[in-house]
Motif scaffolding. Structure first.
Motif, mmCIF file in Angstrom:
data_model
loop_
_atom_site.group_PDB
_atom_site.id
_atom_site.type_symbol
_atom_site.label_atom_id
_atom_site.label_comp_id
_atom_site.label_asym_id
_atom_site.label_seq_id
_atom_site.Cartn_x
_atom_site.Cartn_y
_atom_site.Cartn_z
ATOM 1 N N MET A 64 -60.871 8.263 -25.951
ATOM 2 C CA MET A 64 -59.535 9.381 -26.920
ATOM 3 C C MET A 64 -60.011 10.059 -24.697
ATOM 4 S SD MET A 64 -57.991 11.971 -28.739
ATOM 5 C CE MET A 64 -56.592 12.943 -29.302
ATOM 6 N N VAL A 65 -61.228 10.285 -25.184
ATOM 7 C CA VAL A 65 -61.757 11.293 -23.431
ATOM 8 C C VAL A 65 -61.599 10.605 -22.820
ATOM 9 C CG1 VAL A 65 -63.155 12.528 -22.792
ATOM 10 C CG2 VAL A 65 -62.532 12.866 -24.887
ATOM 11 N N GLN A 66 -62.300 9.014 -22.393
ATOM 12 C CA GLN A 66 -62.732 8.627 -21.469
ATOM 13 C C GLN A 66 -61.255 7.300 -21.306
ATOM 14 O OE1 GLN A 66 -65.417 11.016 -20.368
ATOM 15 N NE2 GLN A 66 -65.413 8.646 -19.203
ATOM 16 N N ASP A 67 -60.931 6.884 -21.445
ATOM 17 C CA ASP A 67 -59.893 6.249 -21.901
ATOM 18 C C ASP A 67 -58.845 5.107 -23.012
ATOM 19 O OD1 ASP A 67 -58.541 3.219 -20.549
ATOM 20 O OD2 ASP A 67 -60.478 2.395 -19.819
ATOM 21 N N PRO A 68 -58.184 6.214 -23.178
ATOM 22 C CA PRO A 68 -57.439 6.183 -24.352
ATOM 23 C C PRO A 68 -56.722 4.544 -24.320
ATOM 24 C CG PRO A 68 -56.794 8.601 -23.000
ATOM 25 C CD PRO A 68 -57.236 7.130 -22.184
ATOM 26 N N LYS A 69 -56.376 3.575 -23.529
ATOM 27 C CA LYS A 69 -55.936 2.733 -23.709
ATOM 28 C C LYS A 69 -55.989 1.811 -23.702
ATOM 29 C CE LYS A 69 -51.832 3.855 -24.709
ATOM 30 N NZ LYS A 69 -51.348 3.673 -26.208
ATOM 31 N N PHE A 70 -57.953 1.492 -23.710
ATOM 32 C CA PHE A 70 -59.095 1.077 -23.114
ATOM 33 C C PHE A 70 -58.932 -0.811 -24.117
ATOM 34 C CE2 PHE A 70 -63.680 -1.379 -24.446
ATOM 35 C CZ PHE A 70 -63.305 -1.157 -23.456
ATOM 36 N N GLU A 71 -58.737 -0.303 -24.771
ATOM 37 C CA GLU A 71 -58.273 -1.234 -26.163
ATOM 38 C C GLU A 71 -57.489 -1.666 -26.092
ATOM 39 O OE1 GLU A 71 -60.752 -0.575 -30.583
ATOM 40 O OE2 GLU A 71 -58.579 0.432 -30.168
ATOM 41 N N GLN A 72 -56.048 -1.396 -25.119
ATOM 42 C CA GLN A 72 -54.756 -2.364 -25.118
ATOM 43 C C GLN A 72 -54.801 -2.574 -23.353
ATOM 44 O OE1 GLN A 72 -54.503 0.869 -26.541
ATOM 45 N NE2 GLN A 72 -55.028 -0.033 -27.990
ATOM 46 N N HIS A 73 -55.434 -2.196 -22.894
ATOM 47 C CA HIS A 73 -55.154 -2.896 -21.512
ATOM 48 C C HIS A 73 -55.817 -3.332 -20.843
ATOM 49 C CE1 HIS A 73 -58.999 -0.944 -19.787
ATOM 50 N NE2 HIS A 73 -58.670 0.355 -20.109
ATOM 51 N N SER A 74 -55.763 -4.142 -20.026
ATOM 52 C CA SER A 74 -56.668 -5.476 -18.989
ATOM 53 C C SER A 74 -57.356 -5.163 -17.970
ATOM 54 C CB SER A 74 -55.230 -6.915 -19.052
ATOM 55 O OG SER A 74 -54.606 -7.081 -20.268
ATOM 56 N N GLY A 75 -57.858 -4.030 -17.957
ATOM 57 C CA GLY A 75 -58.920 -3.015 -16.967
ATOM 58 C C GLY A 75 -58.162 -1.776 -15.806
ATOM 59 N N VAL A 76 -56.903 -2.195 -16.288
ATOM 60 C CA VAL A 76 -56.530 -0.850 -15.047
ATOM 61 C C VAL A 76 -55.496 -0.315 -16.039
ATOM 62 C CG1 VAL A 76 -54.838 -0.534 -13.426
ATOM 63 C CG2 VAL A 76 -56.803 -2.503 -12.862
ATOM 64 N N ASP A 77 -55.350 0.897 -15.585
ATOM 65 C CA ASP A 77 -54.582 1.874 -16.718
ATOM 66 C C ASP A 77 -54.161 3.337 -15.791
ATOM 67 O OD1 ASP A 77 -52.694 2.951 -18.102
ATOM 68 O OD2 ASP A 77 -54.378 3.171 -19.676
ATOM 69 N N MET A 78 -52.386 3.188 -15.244
ATOM 70 C CA MET A 78 -52.328 4.368 -14.270
ATOM 71 C C MET A 78 -50.713 5.324 -14.852
ATOM 72 S SD MET A 78 -54.451 3.827 -11.337
ATOM 73 C CE MET A 78 -53.581 4.892 -9.747
ATOM 74 N N MET A 79 -51.306 4.496 -15.822
ATOM 75 C CA MET A 79 -49.921 6.127 -16.542
ATOM 76 C C MET A 79 -50.438 6.525 -18.170
ATOM 77 S SD MET A 79 -47.728 4.509 -14.747
ATOM 78 C CE MET A 79 -46.520 5.015 -15.525
ATOM 79 N N THR A 80 -51.313 5.868 -18.504
ATOM 80 C CA THR A 80 -51.333 7.166 -19.925
ATOM 81 C C THR A 80 -51.901 8.278 -19.160
ATOM 82 O OG1 THR A 80 -51.854 4.728 -20.819
ATOM 83 C CG2 THR A 80 -52.856 6.905 -21.634
ATOM 84 N N PRO A 81 -51.087 9.391 -20.083
ATOM 85 C CA PRO A 81 -52.308 10.763 -19.944
ATOM 86 C C PRO A 81 -53.369 10.412 -20.142
ATOM 87 C CG PRO A 81 -49.920 11.318 -20.801
ATOM 88 C CD PRO A 81 -50.764 9.222 -20.755
ATOM 89 N N GLY A 82 -54.132 11.455 -18.721
ATOM 90 C CA GLY A 82 -55.286 11.419 -19.135
ATOM 91 C C GLY A 82 -56.513 10.745 -18.744
ATOM 92 N N ALA A 83 -55.275 9.209 -18.283
ATOM 93 C CA ALA A 83 -56.731 8.068 -17.815
ATOM 94 C C ALA A 83 -57.241 8.112 -16.487
ATOM 95 C CB ALA A 83 -56.287 6.772 -18.205
#
Length: 219
Positions: A64-83
């Motif tokens: 939740m702190v480091q990478d909220p969508k870790f389980e869903q993304h494929s290595g890149v996430d430029m959209m999730t708040p806080g990511a």
């Protein structure tokens, strides 16, 4: 005027092709390295140094702190708040895919390498390698690397055994390990812990993707 536009378009096209090519180099380098990384990750997991060893609650907290969508993304996430602009997978890529990472153009290959890791390794393997390679700041015996190792060094226990505040302090230093003094009376570290606590309790949420410092949780 038309000639200038054509030259500009050609130049931009060449830049895009060059960037994609450099990213592809990173991708295939990760594919090449995958077997060794899988073995290393599996060894860590079998020894109790993977993400599952944190316990479900603390596993969820660190994501939740480091990478909220870790389980869903494929290595890149430029959209999730806080990511932020660097996922856990990209962070790992910087550590295992480079002899010496240089920001800027290196980000292109880093992203390609992260995509390659995601294509070859499981999320459990990626997280185990990340936990083993993250920098944790200065300890009693010098600079510390590895989440589980830092917990043992500073608190004499593994992350799933330490007190809640101690666990959050381990999570807090990840954003800037040189900035904080883990295991010591550090006002800046305590401020970071307080913000994380508010985030985890639902009292606040990141205002946008760039809010990695949780400024929205400062009040």
């Amino acid at each position: 005027m038309k000639i200038a536009l054509k030259l500009t378009a050609t130049f931009v096209t060449l830049l895009i092709v060059a960037a994609l090519s450099y990213a592809a180099v990173g991708y295939f380098d990760a594919v090449r390295d995958a077997d060794n990384l899988q073995q290393r990750a599996n060894s860590l997991i079998s020894k109790g140094s993977g993400g599952d060893a944190l316990g479900n609650v603390r596993y969820r907290q660190i994501l939740m702190v480091q990478d909220p969508k870790f389980e869903q993304h494929s290595g890149v996430d430029m959209m999730t708040p806080g990511a932020g602009i660097t996922t856990i997978t990209q962070s790992l890529a910087k550590r295992v895919g480079f002899e010496k990472f240089k920001p800027g153009i290196g980000k292109i290959r880093q992203t390609g390498y992260a995509l390659g890791l995601e294509s070859q390794l499981s999320k459990d393997q990626i997280l185990a390698l990340w936990l083993d390679t993250v920098e944790m700041g200065k300890g009693p015996n010098g600079w510390m690397t590895g989440f589980h190792k830092a917990s043992q060094t500073i608190y004499g226990q593994q992350p799933h055994e330490v007190e809640d505040e101690q666990f959050l302090s381990l999570v807090a230093v990840l954003i800037a390990p040189a900035k904080y003094n883990l295991g010591k009376d550090d006002a800046a570290l305590q401020q970071r812990i307080d913000r994380i606590s508010k985030l985890l309790s639902g009292e606040c949420s990141p205002k946008d993707n760039s809010d990695v410092w949780l400024e929205s949780c400062a009040k």
